[in-house]
Design a protein around this motif. Structure first.
Motif, PDB file in Angstrom:
ATOM      1  N   LEU A 140      17.459 -32.831 -28.592  1.00 36.96           N
ATOM      2  CA  LEU A 140      18.872 -32.418 -28.504  1.00 36.96           C
ATOM      3  C   LEU A 140      19.034 -31.295 -27.489  1.00 36.96           C
ATOM      4  CD1 LEU A 140      19.927 -32.434 -32.265  1.00 36.96           C
ATOM      5  CD2 LEU A 140      20.700 -34.002 -30.483  1.00 36.96           C
ATOM      6  N   ASP A 141      18.013 -30.430 -27.472  1.00 36.93           N
ATOM      7  CA  ASP A 141      18.091 -29.278 -26.582  1.00 36.93           C
ATOM      8  C   ASP A 141      17.930 -29.694 -25.113  1.00 36.93           C
ATOM      9  OD1 ASP A 141      18.381 -26.678 -25.828  1.00 36.93           O
ATOM     10  OD2 ASP A 141      16.505 -25.951 -26.710  1.00 36.93           O
ATOM     11  N   MET A 146      23.059 -30.722 -27.347  1.00 40.47           N
ATOM     12  CA  MET A 146      23.265 -29.541 -28.185  1.00 40.47           C
ATOM     13  C   MET A 146      22.256 -28.481 -27.746  1.00 40.47           C
ATOM     14  SD  MET A 146      23.407 -29.303 -32.340  1.00 40.47           S
ATOM     15  CE  MET A 146      24.735 -30.484 -32.416  1.00 40.47           C
ATOM     16  N   HIS A 148      20.404 -24.989 -27.044  1.00 40.58           N
ATOM     17  CA  HIS A 148      20.236 -23.775 -27.848  1.00 40.58           C
ATOM     18  C   HIS A 148      19.662 -22.695 -26.960  1.00 40.58           C
ATOM     19  CE1 HIS A 148      19.880 -27.220 -30.658  1.00 40.58           C
ATOM     20  NE2 HIS A 148      20.625 -26.454 -31.459  1.00 40.58           N
TER      21      HIS A 148
END
Length: 637
Positions: A140-141, A146, A148
């Protein structure tokens, strides 16, 4: 599936371990709820409502897991809580700092938790899920869906890290303390098991009463002594010691006193032998003494002499000083055998020969003892068959009134006519019957046959002849002689006055208290009591007064020599005068000529039996003898 797993878990765990795990689960739950509550309040104070809401929501599953655990569903509660915690931590990572979030630090503690309360499959499954969750957050990163980034380090982050480390440390502490407890218990059980094995080994090799080595231990020691002496000129000696008349002590003072005496004798033997050999208890009142490094037979004889001297010192027992004597059999290697079993067997043979030789003595094994033992075993075996096949028959030797010349009765004498061996002498098979226990069966048979014979004499008009039956001490020791006598008389329809019981002096001394009462009861019914072979035993006047005796029977060894030997004549005359002083009648056996008969009559002897009149005769020959006797009739006792 959860219920099934829980059932398998409960069956696999002992109740104590299951209770401990439920206790540990409760402790961890309280700690987790406290930790999540503290983090929730910290996040709420900083306005991080999303994280605070997730942490608050996780308290509900924890309470449910706590309830399941209280109901005994430990595995279900563990699965549910670990899944909830993993999902909650993953969500916190996703909405927080991703791989930089401190929530990921709690995964190892969660794995420890899974290992504590789950099984291997549960641990592997959650390890895989946690790895996948890290990979998912990473994807996801890096994909930009998404992203972070780490936040500046603040007090809340430090608090969370410290809390995670504290929880992980608590989990590890639980594991270590339980493991230490298990190891301590295992060590304690190991020590207990070793002590139990040592006790079992002790009981297997030691006598529980005396503490001496037992027969098994003695045999092993004898094997070692034989191996050590295999290439040496030195010898090994086996002594088997049997206490004389030990049964009398047991019967008179009780088995507890007998046990005390055995312990005292064991201690005395141990002190006497010392370090020169081993003392072991063979069985009952028998002891082994094993001596290694023996130079000469004389040294063994000296040891036996010291043992006899030790035993001669009376042993205190229930306020009495009890003297002890023993019979000892000795076998020595290599002359009497080269293996333990043979030596023990030969020592046993020698010991029994020592007992037969009069007791309170010792004998070395001799080859003829082995042959005699085999012959004795053969006779004992064949004697059982002889009883079943009616090979044992009674012969009757007349007893004569010396003044009247009338036949007053007869002594029933047992004969064994073997189909192959011919006539077996009573002196040969009666001692074997006594040692093998057959004497009681034979004694009952003789009593029945003798009473039936006396009934037949009366039915044939021979008068009221009395039949005399020899009674073995073992028949009295069995305790039912009175019943046997009563049954034999009732079966034959005879009055009690038709039966006479003959006992030796040694049998009177074997169990004086019991015999005195039994003889008194028999005598009161009218049965005659005679002491047989008088003069060859103790000849104790106290016993003559104590027992209900009617007659004395002078042993034939004195009667046969009385006309040729003044000492024997004086002894016979003294016995007759003594008996008359005690109101006893006298029977002389072994009368072989008219001169002896005349001298006995002159001395006042009432009755006689012997070859002067007739040997022991079979039933038909005895009947014919009585009918042909010139003074046929009855001489009352």
């Amino acid at each position: 599936m959860t219920a099934e797993l829980n059932g398998r878990h409960r069956r696999a765990l002992p109740d104590a371990l299951l209770a401990l795990q439920q206790q540990r689960f409760r402790q961890i739950l309280w700690l987790l709820m406290g930790a999540f509550g503290a983090v929730m309040l910290a996040n709420a104070s900083l306005g991080r409502w999303t994280s605070a809401s997730i942490e608050l929501a996780m308290l509900g599953p924890m309470l449910l897991a706590y309830w399941w655990n209280r109901r005994g569903h430990l595995v279900r509660a563990a699965w549910f809580l670990i899944v909830t915690l993993m999902l909650g931590l993953t969500v916190l990572m996703v909405i927080g700092q991703g791989l930089f979030d401190e929530a990921g630090m709690a995964y190892p503690a969660l794995l420890v938790f899974a290992g504590l309360f789950g099984n291997r499959r549960l641990l592997l499954w959650f390890t895989s899920m946690m790895v996948l969750s890290f990979i998912s957050v990473y994807l996801l990163d890096v994909s930009g869906l998404m992203p972070h980034s780490p936040l500046p380090v603040g007090p809340l982050r430090a608090f969370n890290v410290c809390l995670i480390v504290t929880l992980s440390g608590f989990f590890v502490w639980l594991i270590v303390s339980d493991l230490r407890r298990v190891l301590t218990r295992l060590e304690s059980e190991k020590l207990a098991l070793q002590a139990s094995h040592a006790q079992i080994e002790y009981l297997a090799l030691r006598d529980s009463l005396t503490g001496l080595p037992n027969r098994v231990s003695a045999k092993e020691q004898l094997k070692r002594l034989l191996m050590d002496s295999a290439d040496s000129p030195q010898m090994v000696a086996v002594l088997l010691l049997d206490l004389d008349n030990f049964k009398t002590i047991n019967d008179s003072l009780g088995h507890a006193a007998g046990d005390v005496l055995l312990c005292q004798v064991a201690d005395a033997l141990g002190m006497c032998v010392g370090n020169s050999g081993m003392v072991a208890r063979a069985s009952g009142d028998e002891f082994f003494i094993l001596l290694g490094g023996v130079q000469t037979q004389d040294s063994v004889d000296d040891m036996v002499g010291r043992i006899f001297d030790t035993l001669e010192q009376a042993f205190p027992l229930d306020g009495l000083d009890v003297p002890v004597t023993a019979s000892v059999g000795i076998a020595m290697a290599p002359g009497d055998g080269n293996d333990a079993s043979t030596l023990l067997e030969h020592a046993d043979m020698a010991m029994y020969r020592a007992k037969e030789s009069g007791r309170n003595t010792f004998l070395h094994f001799a080859p003829d003892m082995a042959g005699g033992a085999v012959e004795d075993l053969k006779i004992a075996s064949r004697l059982r068959l002889a009883i079943a096949q009616n090979e044992l028959q009674l012969h009757f030797q007349p007893q004569i009134g010396l003044r009247s010349g009338r036949i007053t009765g007869a002594e029933a004498l047992l004969r064994w006519q073997h189909p192959e061996w011919g006539l077996v002498a009573p002196a040969r098979f009666i001692p074997i019957a006594e040692r093998s226990g057959l004497i009681t069966v034979i004694g009952d048979l003789v009593m029945q046959q003798a009473c039936q014979a006396a009934r037949a004499w009366r039915a044939q008009g021979l008068g009221e002849l009395v039949v005399a039956v020899n009674v073995s001490p073992l028949q009295f020791q069995r305790g039912n002689l009175e019943a046997v006598v009563s049954a034999a008389l009732n079966s034959a329809g005879l009055p009690t006055s038709a039966l006479e019981l003959e006992l030796t002096e040694s049998s009177l001394l074997a169990d004086a208290q019991h015999l005195s009462a039994a003889l008194q009861r028999l005598s009161s019914t009218g049965v005659h009591i005679t002491i047989d072979d008088f003069g060859t035993g103790y000849s104790n006047l106290g016993y003559l007064r104590r027992f209900a005796v009617d007659r004395l029977k002078i042993d034939q060894s004195f009667v046969r020599r009385m006309c040729a030997n003044p000492h024997d004549e004086g002894l016979v005359r003294a016995i007759i005068e003594m008996a008359h002083c005690l109101d006893l009648q006298v029977v002389a056996e072994g009368v072989e000529d008219a001169a002896t008969r005349a001298r006995l009559a002159e001395f006042g002897c009432e009755f006689g039996q012997g070859f002067h009149w007739s040997p022991a005769l079979p039933m038909d020959a005895f009947v014919a003898f009585v009918r042909a006797h010139p003074a046929q009739g009855l001489q009352t006792h």
